[in-house]
Design a protein around this motif. Structure first.
Motif, short mmCIF file in Angstrom:
data_model
loop_
_atom_site.label_atom_id
_atom_site.label_comp_id
_atom_site.label_asym_id
_atom_site.label_seq_id
_atom_site.Cartn_x
_atom_site.Cartn_y
_atom_site.Cartn_z
N ALA A 65 0.83 -1.21 0.00
CA ALA A 65 0.00 0.00 0.00
C ALA A 65 0.86 1.25 0.00
N VAL A 66 0.25 2.32 -0.52
CA VAL A 66 0.81 3.67 -0.47
C VAL A 66 -0.21 4.49 0.30
N LEU A 67 0.22 5.05 1.44
CA LEU A 67 -0.70 5.79 2.30
C LEU A 67 -0.25 7.23 2.48
N ASP A 68 -1.08 8.16 2.09
CA ASP A 68 -0.85 9.56 2.41
C ASP A 68 -1.12 9.70 3.91
N PHE A 77 -3.50 6.63 10.30
CA PHE A 77 -2.98 5.61 11.19
C PHE A 77 -3.89 4.40 11.44
N PRO A 78 -5.23 4.54 11.49
CA PRO A 78 -6.05 3.32 11.66
C PRO A 78 -5.84 2.32 10.52
N VAL A 79 -5.69 2.81 9.30
CA VAL A 79 -5.43 1.94 8.14
C VAL A 79 -4.03 1.34 8.26
N ALA A 80 -3.07 2.17 8.62
CA ALA A 80 -1.68 1.71 8.76
C ALA A 80 -1.57 0.61 9.82
N ARG A 81 -2.26 0.78 10.94
CA ARG A 81 -2.22 -0.23 12.00
C ARG A 81 -2.77 -1.57 11.50
N GLU A 82 -3.85 -1.51 10.76
CA GLU A 82 -4.44 -2.76 10.25
C GLU A 82 -3.53 -3.42 9.22
N LEU A 83 -2.93 -2.65 8.35
CA LEU A 83 -2.00 -3.22 7.37
C LEU A 83 -0.82 -3.87 8.09
N LYS A 84 -0.32 -3.19 9.12
CA LYS A 84 0.80 -3.74 9.88
C LYS A 84 0.41 -5.06 10.54
N ALA A 85 -0.79 -5.10 11.11
CA ALA A 85 -1.28 -6.32 11.76
C ALA A 85 -1.42 -7.47 10.75
N ARG A 86 -1.72 -7.14 9.50
CA ARG A 86 -1.86 -8.14 8.44
C ARG A 86 -0.53 -8.48 7.75
N ASN A 87 0.53 -7.81 8.17
CA ASN A 87 1.85 -7.99 7.54
C ASN A 87 1.87 -7.55 6.08
N VAL A 88 1.10 -6.52 5.75
CA VAL A 88 1.09 -5.96 4.40
C VAL A 88 2.07 -4.78 4.39
N PRO A 89 3.12 -4.85 3.56
CA PRO A 89 4.08 -3.74 3.53
C PRO A 89 3.46 -2.48 2.93
N THR A 93 3.37 8.57 2.32
CA THR A 93 3.75 9.75 1.56
C THR A 93 3.27 10.95 2.36
N THR A 94 4.05 12.01 2.34
CA THR A 94 3.67 13.17 3.13
C THR A 94 4.52 14.38 2.78
N GLY A 95 4.03 15.51 3.19
CA GLY A 95 4.80 16.73 3.15
C GLY A 95 5.30 17.07 4.55
N TYR A 96 4.95 16.22 5.53
CA TYR A 96 5.32 16.44 6.92
C TYR A 96 6.65 15.78 7.25
N ASP A 97 7.19 16.10 8.42
CA ASP A 97 8.41 15.47 8.92
C ASP A 97 8.09 14.09 9.47
N ARG A 98 9.12 13.26 9.56
CA ARG A 98 9.00 11.90 10.10
C ARG A 98 8.45 11.92 11.54
N ILE A 99 8.73 12.96 12.29
CA ILE A 99 8.29 13.01 13.69
C ILE A 99 6.77 12.91 13.80
N THR A 100 6.06 13.32 12.75
CA THR A 100 4.60 13.22 12.70
C THR A 100 4.13 11.78 12.88
N LEU A 101 4.96 10.83 12.47
CA LEU A 101 4.57 9.42 12.52
C LEU A 101 4.61 8.85 13.93
N GLY A 102 5.42 9.43 14.80
CA GLY A 102 5.57 8.89 16.15
C GLY A 102 6.34 7.58 16.12
N PRO A 103 6.63 7.04 17.30
CA PRO A 103 7.47 5.84 17.37
C PRO A 103 6.83 4.60 16.76
N GLU A 104 5.53 4.54 16.72
CA GLU A 104 4.81 3.36 16.22
C GLU A 104 5.17 3.02 14.78
#
Length: 133
Positions: A65-68, A77-89, A93-104
Motif C-alpha cells: 500500500a501507499v498511504l498519504d 494511522f487506523p489503516v496503517a495499523r491494520e495493514l501492519k497487523a496483516r503484515n502488508v508492507p 507519503t507526506t509533506g510532513y516530517d517523520r516526527i509526525t509518525l511517532g514511534p509506532e
C-alpha cells in the motif's frame, strides 16, 4: 541493490494488488497509472479515510500500500495499523516530517512529496520481496 530479473524488470509489480490512499487527485492518478504500467492491479485510489477502511475490509488481498499520512485532515494511522497487523508492507507519503509518525511507525518508509514515482515503485517491489513474519 540487486537488479530485478529480466522477466520482472519491466513489470516489477506484476500480479500485485497495490492499495492507494491519496487525497490529491492528480497524484493518486499518477501513482495508479505508473503502477498499472508496471503490472500492478490497483485497489482504489481512495481519498477519504472512511473509504480506505471500507476497501480494507472488502475481503480482497492486498500485497502492498501507499498511504498519504494526512487524508482530508484525518491521520491515516487506523489503516496503517491494520495493514501492519496483516503484515502488508506499505510506505507513507507526506509533506510532513517523520516526527509526525511517532514511534509506532518509525520503521515504515516515508517518501516526501513531491514523489519520485519510479523510486516509489522500486521501494514497494523491494518491500514485497522481503520476507515477513
Amino acid at each position: 541493490m540487486a537488479a530485478l530479473s529480466p522477466s520482472r524488470q519491466h513489470a516489477p509489480l506484476s500480479g500485485r494488488r497495490i492499495f492507494i490512499v491519496e487525497d490529491e487527485y492528480f497524484l493518486a492518478d499518477d501513482i495508479g497509472r505508473t503502477f498499472r504500467a508496471l503490472g500492478a492491479e490497483i485497489a482504489g485510489p481512495v481519498g477519504h479515510l472512511d473509504d480506505a477502511l471500507k476497501l480494507l475490509h472488502d475481503g480482497g488481498v492486498l500485497d502492498a500500500a501507499v498511504l498519504d499520512v494526512n487524508i482530508r485532515s484525518e491521520m491515516i494511522f487506523p489503516v496503517a495499523r491494520e495493514l501492519k497487523a496483516r503484515n502488508v508492507p506499505f510506505v507513507f507519503t507526506t509533506g510532513y516530517d517523520r516526527i509526525t509518525l511517532g514511534p509506532e511507525f518509525q520503521d515504515v518508509p516515508l517518501l516526501e512529496k513531491p514523489i519520485d514515482l519510479a523510486a516509489m515503485a522500486r521501494r514497494l517491489a523491494a518491500l514485497i520481496a522481503e520476507p515477513r513474519n
